[in-house]
Design a protein around this motif. Structure first.
Motif, mmCIF file in Angstrom:
data_model
loop_
_atom_site.group_PDB
_atom_site.id
_atom_site.type_symbol
_atom_site.label_atom_id
_atom_site.label_comp_id
_atom_site.label_asym_id
_atom_site.label_seq_id
_atom_site.Cartn_x
_atom_site.Cartn_y
_atom_site.Cartn_z
ATOM 1 N N ILE A 192 -32.635 -16.382 25.211
ATOM 2 C CA ILE A 192 -32.224 -16.518 23.673
ATOM 3 C C ILE A 192 -33.215 -15.701 22.807
ATOM 4 C CG2 ILE A 192 -31.672 -18.224 21.812
ATOM 5 C CD1 ILE A 192 -30.870 -19.980 24.091
ATOM 6 N N MET A 226 -27.312 -15.355 31.049
ATOM 7 C CA MET A 226 -26.948 -16.258 30.617
ATOM 8 C C MET A 226 -25.655 -16.464 30.856
ATOM 9 S SD MET A 226 -28.754 -15.698 27.103
ATOM 10 C CE MET A 226 -28.544 -17.087 26.337
ATOM 11 N N GLY B 26 -31.074 -18.366 13.771
ATOM 12 C CA GLY B 26 -30.562 -19.692 14.341
ATOM 13 C C GLY B 26 -29.207 -19.584 14.801
ATOM 14 N N GLY B 29 -29.086 -17.196 17.977
ATOM 15 C CA GLY B 29 -29.746 -17.890 19.327
ATOM 16 C C GLY B 29 -28.883 -19.132 19.663
ATOM 17 N N MET B 30 -28.338 -19.868 18.680
ATOM 18 C CA MET B 30 -27.313 -20.895 19.260
ATOM 19 C C MET B 30 -26.164 -20.331 19.661
ATOM 20 S SD MET B 30 -27.172 -24.283 19.648
ATOM 21 C CE MET B 30 -28.080 -24.985 18.300
ATOM 22 N N PHE B 33 -26.976 -19.580 23.307
ATOM 23 C CA PHE B 33 -26.834 -20.975 24.056
ATOM 24 C C PHE B 33 -25.470 -21.509 24.558
ATOM 25 C CE2 PHE B 33 -27.148 -25.453 24.087
ATOM 26 C CZ PHE B 33 -28.026 -25.785 25.108
ATOM 27 N N LEU B 35 -22.816 -19.606 24.705
ATOM 28 C CA LEU B 35 -22.188 -18.770 25.799
ATOM 29 C C LEU B 35 -22.491 -19.397 26.962
ATOM 30 C CD1 LEU B 35 -20.729 -16.083 25.110
ATOM 31 C CD2 LEU B 35 -23.087 -14.985 25.596
ATOM 32 N N THR B 36 -23.808 -19.889 27.478
ATOM 33 C CA THR B 36 -24.219 -20.251 28.568
ATOM 34 C C THR B 36 -23.444 -21.527 28.919
ATOM 35 O OG1 THR B 36 -26.301 -19.511 28.450
ATOM 36 C CG2 THR B 36 -26.207 -20.966 30.082
ATOM 37 N N GLU B 37 -23.192 -22.348 27.865
ATOM 38 C CA GLU B 37 -22.678 -23.667 27.869
ATOM 39 C C GLU B 37 -21.194 -23.548 28.270
ATOM 40 O OE1 GLU B 37 -24.613 -26.712 27.771
ATOM 41 O OE2 GLU B 37 -25.959 -25.067 27.967
ATOM 42 N N LEU B 40 -20.928 -22.944 31.900
ATOM 43 C CA LEU B 40 -21.225 -23.907 32.402
ATOM 44 C C LEU B 40 -20.111 -25.038 32.700
ATOM 45 C CD1 LEU B 40 -23.468 -26.199 33.472
ATOM 46 C CD2 LEU B 40 -23.446 -27.241 31.352
ATOM 47 N N VAL B 153 -26.123 -34.469 21.393
ATOM 48 C CA VAL B 153 -27.257 -33.807 21.062
ATOM 49 C C VAL B 153 -26.782 -32.810 19.499
ATOM 50 C CG1 VAL B 153 -28.570 -31.585 21.532
ATOM 51 C CG2 VAL B 153 -28.160 -33.148 23.159
ATOM 52 N N LEU B 157 -28.252 -32.887 15.813
ATOM 53 C CA LEU B 157 -28.552 -31.817 14.774
ATOM 54 C C LEU B 157 -27.714 -32.123 13.653
ATOM 55 C CD1 LEU B 157 -28.118 -28.816 17.227
ATOM 56 C CD2 LEU B 157 -30.390 -29.999 16.227
ATOM 57 N N GLN B 160 -29.608 -34.487 11.202
ATOM 58 C CA GLN B 160 -30.721 -33.534 10.934
ATOM 59 C C GLN B 160 -30.655 -32.806 9.608
ATOM 60 O OE1 GLN B 160 -32.653 -30.384 12.905
ATOM 61 N NE2 GLN B 160 -34.816 -31.378 12.642
ATOM 62 N N GLN B 174 -29.408 -23.039 8.828
ATOM 63 C CA GLN B 174 -29.751 -24.255 9.622
ATOM 64 C C GLN B 174 -28.572 -25.031 9.878
ATOM 65 O OE1 GLN B 174 -32.694 -25.954 7.049
ATOM 66 N NE2 GLN B 174 -34.378 -25.346 8.218
ATOM 67 N N THR B 177 -26.208 -23.148 12.111
ATOM 68 C CA THR B 177 -26.658 -23.497 13.325
ATOM 69 C C THR B 177 -26.234 -24.481 14.061
ATOM 70 O OG1 THR B 177 -28.678 -22.146 12.814
ATOM 71 C CG2 THR B 177 -28.867 -23.369 14.910
#
Lengths: 571, 198
Positions: A192, A226, B26, B29-30, B33, B35-37, B40, B153, B157, B160, B174, B177
């Motif tokens: 990432i 990824m 942000g 990057g998210m 992430f 994309l991987t999930e 999964l 999770v 976020l 927050q 933020q 993200t």
């Protein structure tokens, strides 16, 4: 929790003025600086490589001289043999090739080559290394628990891997899965970071086609990783549940499917080859242009072929399963896609050869490694065509021919590619020049034994020698005198090759301590990292970040009197 | 900038320097992430689909049925939560403080979804569907549990973001993200509902 949330504050950047003195632990143990994290990855990877090499030595000694008391290990028992083979494979791929090629070179080179002061998420970066270190500790610790380290081969096929009575290992198999899963999380965080940094913090003026090839390759490799790692993580969780909770995901008696694991594993496993290949290819591109003083022949061709390879790599995984009982019509499809993937890779090789053509080549150590990469990888690629054809693979499957083939791909990637990169960027990393004569001695004493290890194994594999056999004396047709001679040749070559690495470590330490100063740009290269001091200080360019004016490989340009034209020099 | 007291956004060091960015760090990057999930969940759901398709008798005869009506209602609640978050993001660009109510609603509905799922798990276990009772139970708890973990999770976020909003230092990127992860949780659920429950 707060560690993993990407926020837009410039974390870790406030002290770039150089006023703030960092404590020892801030600088070396829990650093945020991308270069120090890269060094942590590099040296952890090298340490693991030594361990992986030692494991190879132990089980090769058993194969060449069955029942011998191996110096440094003792008698290799069958359970030891399984654990050594499994751990050698896992460590060399997940704890050597990936941390060194992607994490170490990615962390070191990406910010420097794109003219940034650091990664965009320095804390995520630090967390990534810490998780990686934890995973390395877990895989090593598994040797010391009851039952020893995992003995189900690095592919971990069930039911061998899920049932303790088959793999002869207890808790070690769960520790193996946990370590692999944590390692993946570490590279997920790293990936990432690499992609976001390369996309969002390039120097002004650096357009898409001005990015050095090694950066592109690490970015594409991270994307491949990824996209492919999810299914294997899913499979890993399922396997861990099978081992520890008594579920039956891979147990056919209770409704599960053992072939399912093979699909989940190889859907990741095949792209993984390209995940580690592409960074090595990128390193070779950079080294080759510098030492042949020529522009890369077909920058966009290399890039497009890398993307094409990446896309195709998701469609070839079942060529590992031709004998697993898949539908023969499926085998035809996967044979075609597997043979197709050699087209973009071959094109990439042609581009490299065309880059060399007509160049002013100097045979410094990094260049020797880069050329050896092309040569040895071609052998690996061409033998892959034999194995990609399902008809031939049914005979060759699980023989040493397969083993020699993938060592001829992975060794050039993980070892030769790493040495090319390491010797090329050593002056930047440590500010000193390496001894070129010692480097060349180390090169030849690594390359010649490497070929003498694996060429005999091709012959043995073609003669029908199966993998994963502890002692060939139990198989009279596989323990003919000439076969045993070839096994001993391979083992002795391995010992020579491992011994030759002492030259490398001596050279590194000697040059680091007392080598001649390198200066900013010893190779007269044009990419941005060579405009920073060697070694680059915290923040890389404290005097101000560079601006980019042209592509990365402007060597011997007719409009410029010097034979290289730095990217940051205004026209 | 309608709220005069709101502090100016923190500028990144490199924003004055470097190529203009299209997507904030942000969000990019998210998204990677996520994309991987996606892969999964694709791995888990396709594994389940294969096992289900190759079973001689499906569903396993002595196992309870999955409660698809109640879950349809819960799916609607989750979808509504995603809509509220979208409203919150839109309002945030106009009048930052008015984003509080829809954000609160998004978090509340998300929390409701997770609690409802937990209640459903308790009743399923009471009816005899456990992790080890059948391959259906194994996959059900694996897939739904992994989704619930992501939901928790993502709600963290969002909470927050809410705290930052109340403190007055929430940045648009933020919020975006956190929203990327929540939209993933909301978007993945109908696929899971379709492949696992129906």
């Amino acid at each position: 929790m707060a560690e993993s949330i990407p926020v837009e504050h410039a974390d870790g950047h406030a002290d770039h003025g150089g006023h703030h003195e960092m404590s020892f632990s801030e600088k070396y143990i829990f650093p945020l600086d991308h270069k120090m994290i890269a060094m942590q990855y590099m040296f952890t990877g090298m340490f693991m490589a030594v361990i992986g090499g030692f494991f190879a030595y132990a089980f090769r000694m058993q194969l060449a001289f069955p029942g011998i008391n191996v110096p440094g290990w003792g008698v290799v028992t069958p359970a030891d043999y399984n654990a050594l083979v499994t751990s050698h494979g896992s460590i060399m791929i997940f704890w050597v090739a990936m941390p060194v090629l992607i994490a170490a070179f990615g962390n070191y080179l990406i910010p420097l080559m794109i003219g940034a002061d650091d990664m965009v998420f320095p804390r995520v970066n630090r967390l990534s290394y810490q998780i990686f270190l934890l995973s390395a500790i877990i895989i090593l610790a598994s040797f010391f628990v009851e039952g020893g380290a995992f003995g189900g081969a690095w592919t971990a096929y069930p039911p061998l891997s899920t049932k303790a009575e088959y793999s002869l290992t207890g808790i070690g198999s769960t520790m193996w899965i946990l370590a692999v899963a944590l390692e993946f999380v570490a590279f997920l965080l790293g990936g990432i970071n690499f992609i976001t940094t390369a996309m969002n913090s390039r120097a002004p003026g650096m357009k898409m086609w001005d990015i050095p090839m090694v950066v592109w390759m690490i970015v594409i490799a991270s994307i491949l990783f990824m996209l492919s790692v999810g299914p294997l993580l899913a499979g890993g969780i399922m396997m861990m549940f099978d081992q520890q909770l008594g579920t039956a995901f891979f147990d056919p008696d209770r409704g599960g499917d053992p072939i399912l694991w093979q699909h989940l594993f190889w859907f990741f496993g095949h792209p993984e080859v390209y995940v580690v290949l592409l960074p090595a290819v990128g390193i070779v591109a950079d080294v080759m242009t510098v030492f042949s003083r020529k522009k890369l022949f077909g920058y966009k061709t290399v890039l497009y072929t890398a993307i094409g390879t990446g896309v195709l790599s998701f469609t070839v995984w079942a060529h590992h399963q031709f004998v697993a009982g898949i539908d023969p019509r499926m085998a035809n499809v996967f044979t075609v896609t597997t043979l197709l993937i050699s087209v973009p890779i071959a094109e990439m090789m042609f581009v490299y050869i065309a880059t060399l053509y007509g160049g002013s080549i100097t045979f410094k150590t990094p260049m020797l490694w880069a050329l050896a990469f092309i040569f040895e990888f071609l052998i690996g690629g061409i033998t892959g065509i034999f194995l990609g054809a399902s008809g031939n693979d049914i005979y060759m499957h699980d023989t040493y021919f397969v083993l020699a083939h993938f060592h001829y791909t992975f060794y050039p990637i993980a070892i030769i590619g790493t040495f090319a990169g390491f010797t090329h960027w050593f002056p930047k990393m440590f500010g000193k020049m390496m001894n070129d004569n010692l480097g060349k001695l180390h090169f030849w004493l690594t390359i010649i034994p490497f070929n003498l290890i694996f060429l005999p194994l091709f012959v043995l594999g073609a003669a029908g020698q199966h993998r994963r056999i502890y002692d060939y004396q139990n198989f009279p047709e596989l323990s003919l005198p000439w076969m045993q001679d070839l096994r001993q040749l391979a083992t002795i070559s391995l010992c020579v090759m491992l011994g030759a690495q002492l030259i490398f470590f001596y050279n590194v330490i000697k040059s680091w301590m007392s080598g001649p100063a390198a200066g900013k740009n010893p190779w007269r290269a044009s990419t941005l990292e060579w405009t920073a001091a060697s070694p680059p200080p915290h923040g890389n360019w404290p005097e101000g970040l560079p601006t980019c004016y042209r592509g990365p490989y402007e060597y011997s340009h007719p409009d410029h009197e010097e034979d290289y034209w730095p990217q940051n020099e205004p026209a | 900038m309608s709220a005069g007291s709101y502090p100016p956004p923190v500028r990144l060091v490199r924003q004055e320097h470097g190529e203009p960015r299209v997507i904030s760090n942000g969000v990019l990057g998210m998204s990677l992430f996520v994309l991987t999930e996606i892969m999964l969940f694709a791995g888990m759901v396709s594994a389940f689909t294969i096992v289900r398709a190759s079973a001689a008798i499906w569903p396993p005869p002595d196992q309870p049925r999955l409660p698809f009506e109640e879950t349809a209602f819960n799916t609607a609640a989750l979808f509504l939560s995603g809509v509220f978050l979208f409203v919150a993001q839109r309002r945030f660009t106009v009048d930052r403080r008015s984003a509080r109510m829809p954000l609160l609603a998004a978090i509340g509905l998300g929390g409701f979804f997770v609690v409802f799922q937990g209640w459903e798990w308790v009743s399923m276990i009471a009816q005899g569907l456990t992790m080890t009772s059948s391959i259906l139970g194994s996959f059900f708890y694996l897939i739904v549990g992994t989704h619930a973990l992501h939901a928790i999770v993502a709600i963290g976020l969002l909470v927050q973001s809410l705290r930052r909003l109340q403190g007055g230092w929430l940045q648009p990127s933020q919020l975006a993200t956190a929203a990327v992860l929540w939209y993933f949780v909301v978007g993945a659920w109908p696929m899971i509902y379709w492949r696992v429950y129906l």
